[in-house]
Motif scaffolding. Structure first.
Motif, PDB file in Angstrom:
ATOM      1  N   GLU A  93       3.501  -3.502  -0.128  1.00 15.49           N
ATOM      2  CA  GLU A  93       4.137  -4.466  -1.031  1.00 15.49           C
ATOM      3  C   GLU A  93       3.619  -5.858  -0.737  1.00 15.49           C
ATOM      4  O   GLU A  93       3.258  -6.175   0.390  1.00 15.49           O
ATOM      5  CB  GLU A  93       5.665  -4.388  -0.959  1.00 15.49           C
ATOM      6  CG  GLU A  93       6.311  -4.850   0.288  1.00 15.49           C
ATOM      7  CD  GLU A  93       7.829  -4.661   0.280  1.00 15.49           C
ATOM      8  OE1 GLU A  93       8.497  -5.577   0.768  1.00 15.49           O
ATOM      9  OE2 GLU A  93       8.330  -3.614  -0.170  1.00 15.49           O
ATOM     10  N   ARG A  94       3.601  -6.650  -1.786  1.00 20.39           N
ATOM     11  CA  ARG A  94       3.161  -8.046  -1.653  1.00 20.39           C
ATOM     12  C   ARG A  94       4.276  -8.857  -1.003  1.00 20.39           C
ATOM     13  O   ARG A  94       5.453  -8.636  -1.282  1.00 20.39           O
ATOM     14  CB  ARG A  94       2.814  -8.630  -3.011  1.00 20.39           C
ATOM     15  CG  ARG A  94       1.649  -7.903  -3.643  1.00 20.39           C
ATOM     16  CD  ARG A  94       0.926  -8.746  -4.665  1.00 20.39           C
ATOM     17  NE  ARG A  94      -0.241  -8.048  -5.160  1.00 20.39           N
ATOM     18  CZ  ARG A  94      -1.438  -8.102  -4.600  1.00 20.39           C
ATOM     19  NH1 ARG A  94      -1.621  -8.832  -3.525  1.00 20.39           N
ATOM     20  NH2 ARG A  94      -2.448  -7.440  -5.107  1.00 20.39           N
ATOM     21  N   ARG A  95       3.864  -9.771  -0.143  1.00 15.00           N
ATOM     22  CA  ARG A  95       4.861 -10.633   0.491  1.00 15.00           C
ATOM     23  C   ARG A  95       5.430 -11.593  -0.543  1.00 15.00           C
ATOM     24  O   ARG A  95       4.717 -12.100  -1.401  1.00 15.00           O
ATOM     25  CB  ARG A  95       4.222 -11.432   1.632  1.00 15.00           C
ATOM     26  CG  ARG A  95       4.019 -10.556   2.848  1.00 15.00           C
ATOM     27  CD  ARG A  95       3.430 -11.276   3.997  1.00 15.00           C
ATOM     28  NE  ARG A  95       4.057 -12.559   4.254  1.00 15.00           N
ATOM     29  CZ  ARG A  95       3.857 -13.250   5.351  1.00 15.00           C
ATOM     30  NH1 ARG A  95       3.063 -12.794   6.294  1.00 15.00           N
ATOM     31  NH2 ARG A  95       4.441 -14.419   5.524  1.00 15.00           N
ATOM     32  N   VAL A  96       6.712 -11.835  -0.468  1.00 13.15           N
ATOM     33  CA  VAL A  96       7.389 -12.722  -1.417  1.00 13.15           C
ATOM     34  C   VAL A  96       6.893 -14.155  -1.247  1.00 13.15           C
ATOM     35  O   VAL A  96       6.677 -14.860  -2.234  1.00 13.15           O
ATOM     36  CB  VAL A  96       8.931 -12.655  -1.211  1.00 13.15           C
ATOM     37  CG1 VAL A  96       9.643 -13.647  -2.106  1.00 13.15           C
ATOM     38  CG2 VAL A  96       9.428 -11.243  -1.459  1.00 13.15           C
ATOM     39  N   ASP A  97       6.678 -14.573  -0.007  1.00 14.87           N
ATOM     40  CA  ASP A  97       6.271 -15.954   0.257  1.00 14.87           C
ATOM     41  C   ASP A  97       4.772 -16.200   0.067  1.00 14.87           C
ATOM     42  O   ASP A  97       4.330 -17.339   0.034  1.00 14.87           O
ATOM     43  CB  ASP A  97       6.678 -16.369   1.679  1.00 14.87           C
ATOM     44  CG  ASP A  97       6.039 -15.501   2.749  1.00 14.87           C
ATOM     45  OD1 ASP A  97       5.761 -14.330   2.477  1.00 14.87           O
ATOM     46  OD2 ASP A  97       5.831 -16.014   3.869  1.00 14.87           O
ATOM     47  N   GLU A  99       1.997 -14.031  -2.314  1.00 13.22           N
ATOM     48  CA  GLU A  99       1.657 -12.841  -3.088  1.00 13.22           C
ATOM     49  C   GLU A  99       0.228 -12.365  -2.882  1.00 13.22           C
ATOM     50  O   GLU A  99      -0.121 -11.262  -3.281  1.00 13.22           O
ATOM     51  CB  GLU A  99       1.934 -13.076  -4.580  1.00 13.22           C
ATOM     52  CG  GLU A  99       3.417 -13.137  -4.860  1.00 13.22           C
ATOM     53  CD  GLU A  99       3.763 -12.729  -6.275  1.00 13.22           C
ATOM     54  OE1 GLU A  99       2.876 -12.296  -7.018  1.00 13.22           O
ATOM     55  OE2 GLU A  99       4.951 -12.845  -6.610  1.00 13.22           O
ATOM     56  N   ARG A 100      -0.607 -13.178  -2.221  1.00 10.14           N
ATOM     57  CA  ARG A 100      -1.977 -12.737  -1.924  1.00 10.14           C
ATOM     58  C   ARG A 100      -1.995 -11.747  -0.766  1.00 10.14           C
ATOM     59  O   ARG A 100      -2.960 -11.025  -0.581  1.00 10.14           O
ATOM     60  CB  ARG A 100      -2.851 -13.944  -1.565  1.00 10.14           C
ATOM     61  CG  ARG A 100      -3.021 -14.935  -2.714  1.00 10.14           C
ATOM     62  CD  ARG A 100      -3.687 -16.182  -2.242  1.00 10.14           C
ATOM     63  NE  ARG A 100      -2.834 -16.795  -1.205  1.00 10.14           N
ATOM     64  CZ  ARG A 100      -3.155 -17.832  -0.455  1.00 10.14           C
ATOM     65  NH1 ARG A 100      -4.325 -18.401  -0.588  1.00 10.14           N
ATOM     66  NH2 ARG A 100      -2.323 -18.312   0.435  1.00 10.14           N
ATOM     67  N   THR A 101      -0.930 -11.734   0.006  1.00 10.28           N
ATOM     68  CA  THR A 101      -0.867 -10.888   1.203  1.00 10.28           C
ATOM     69  C   THR A 101      -0.115  -9.591   0.917  1.00 10.28           C
ATOM     70  O   THR A 101       1.035  -9.614   0.479  1.00 10.28           O
ATOM     71  CB  THR A 101      -0.157 -11.641   2.356  1.00 10.28           C
ATOM     72  OG1 THR A 101      -0.885 -12.841   2.627  1.00 10.28           O
ATOM     73  CG2 THR A 101      -0.105 -10.794   3.603  1.00 10.28           C
ATOM     74  N   VAL A 102      -0.789  -8.468   1.176  1.00 11.23           N
ATOM     75  CA  VAL A 102      -0.170  -7.156   1.022  1.00 11.23           C
ATOM     76  C   VAL A 102       0.218  -6.663   2.405  1.00 11.23           C
ATOM     77  O   VAL A 102      -0.594  -6.662   3.326  1.00 11.23           O
ATOM     78  CB  VAL A 102      -1.125  -6.151   0.344  1.00 11.23           C
ATOM     79  CG1 VAL A 102      -0.515  -4.762   0.289  1.00 11.23           C
ATOM     80  CG2 VAL A 102      -1.490  -6.640  -1.052  1.00 11.23           C
ATOM     81  N   GLN A 103       1.474  -6.281   2.532  1.00  8.85           N
ATOM     82  CA  GLN A 103       1.971  -5.741   3.788  1.00  8.85           C
ATOM     83  C   GLN A 103       2.036  -4.222   3.708  1.00  8.85           C
ATOM     84  O   GLN A 103       2.264  -3.661   2.646  1.00  8.85           O
ATOM     85  CB  GLN A 103       3.389  -6.251   4.075  1.00  8.85           C
ATOM     86  CG  GLN A 103       3.483  -7.704   4.357  1.00  8.85           C
ATOM     87  CD  GLN A 103       4.862  -8.058   4.855  1.00  8.85           C
ATOM     88  OE1 GLN A 103       4.977  -8.546   5.945  1.00  8.85           O
ATOM     89  NE2 GLN A 103       5.891  -7.803   4.085  1.00  8.85           N
ATOM     90  N   VAL A 104       1.865  -3.599   4.867  1.00  4.01           N
ATOM     91  CA  VAL A 104       2.055  -2.158   4.991  1.00  4.01           C
ATOM     92  C   VAL A 104       3.333  -1.986   5.794  1.00  4.01           C
ATOM     93  O   VAL A 104       3.498  -2.590   6.858  1.00  4.01           O
ATOM     94  CB  VAL A 104       0.878  -1.478   5.717  1.00  4.01           C
ATOM     95  CG1 VAL A 104       1.058   0.026   5.732  1.00  4.01           C
ATOM     96  CG2 VAL A 104      -0.438  -1.869   5.084  1.00  4.01           C
ATOM     97  N   ILE A 105       4.238  -1.167   5.276  1.00  2.00           N
ATOM     98  CA  ILE A 105       5.560  -1.008   5.879  1.00  2.00           C
ATOM     99  C   ILE A 105       5.828   0.476   6.088  1.00  2.00           C
ATOM    100  O   ILE A 105       5.674   1.272   5.154  1.00  2.00           O
ATOM    101  CB  ILE A 105       6.637  -1.611   4.953  1.00  2.00           C
ATOM    102  CG1 ILE A 105       6.302  -3.073   4.656  1.00  2.00           C
ATOM    103  CG2 ILE A 105       8.027  -1.457   5.554  1.00  2.00           C
ATOM    104  CD1 ILE A 105       7.005  -3.632   3.448  1.00  2.00           C
TER     105      ILE A 105
END
Length: 157
Positions: A93-97, A99-105
């Motif tokens: 998911e893209r970080r809310v703060d 949006e260029r950064t995709v996190q893996v959770i």
């Protein structure tokens, strides 16, 4: 080229058995091959296991940081993460703060797999037949070797 403790260069040879690179290659293949049946029980490949190790340790991690931790480029890492996502072990998911950064959770299923994975290090340590001090020494030397070679690669040495 660095020398030994006395400052003299190491004996150079083209014999296969004298090549550190071959010893590293053979050891790496043997260890990863030994991981296969252990990780099959978890439904993971070795590279997927490495990604999960990062996530189990840190939780939500930007894709870029997973790549840095594993020394993998984006083109190699993306398919790994996609397969883990299809298996229901992670979500992106893209970080809310930013949006260029995709996190893996890790998902709940991925976190439950962590409990089953606790046996892997002990199984592998047993297969390696080394004591804790030997494992620590090898790990330390390999990290130093990696740092030295990576540093020298940047200088075109």
């Amino acid at each position: 080229m660095g020398g030994g403790a006395s400052g003299t260069p190491p004996q150079l040879s083209l014999k296969l058995d004298d090549q550190l690179c071959f010893a590293l290659y053979a050891a790496s293949r043997a260890v990863i091959s030994r991981y296969r049946p252990v990780l099959d029980e978890l439904g993971l490949t070795y590279p997927q296991y490495l990604v999960m190790l990062v996530l189990w340790e840190h939780g939500a991690v930007p894709v870029k940081e997973v790549g840095a931790a594993l020394q993998l480029d984006y083109g190699t890492l993306t398919p790994l993460i996609k397969r883990l996502e299809v298996a229901g072990l992670v979500r992106r998911e893209r970080r809310v703060d930013d949006e260029r950064t995709v996190q893996v959770i890790p998902t709940e299923k991925g976190l439950r797999l962590h409990e089953r994975a606790h046996a892997v290090p002990a199984v592998m340590a047993g297969a390696m037949g080394l004591n804790e001090d030997e494992l620590a020494q090898i790990r330390s030397l390999l990290r130093r070797l990696t740092e030295n070679v990576s540093r020298d690669a940047g200088r075109g040495a």
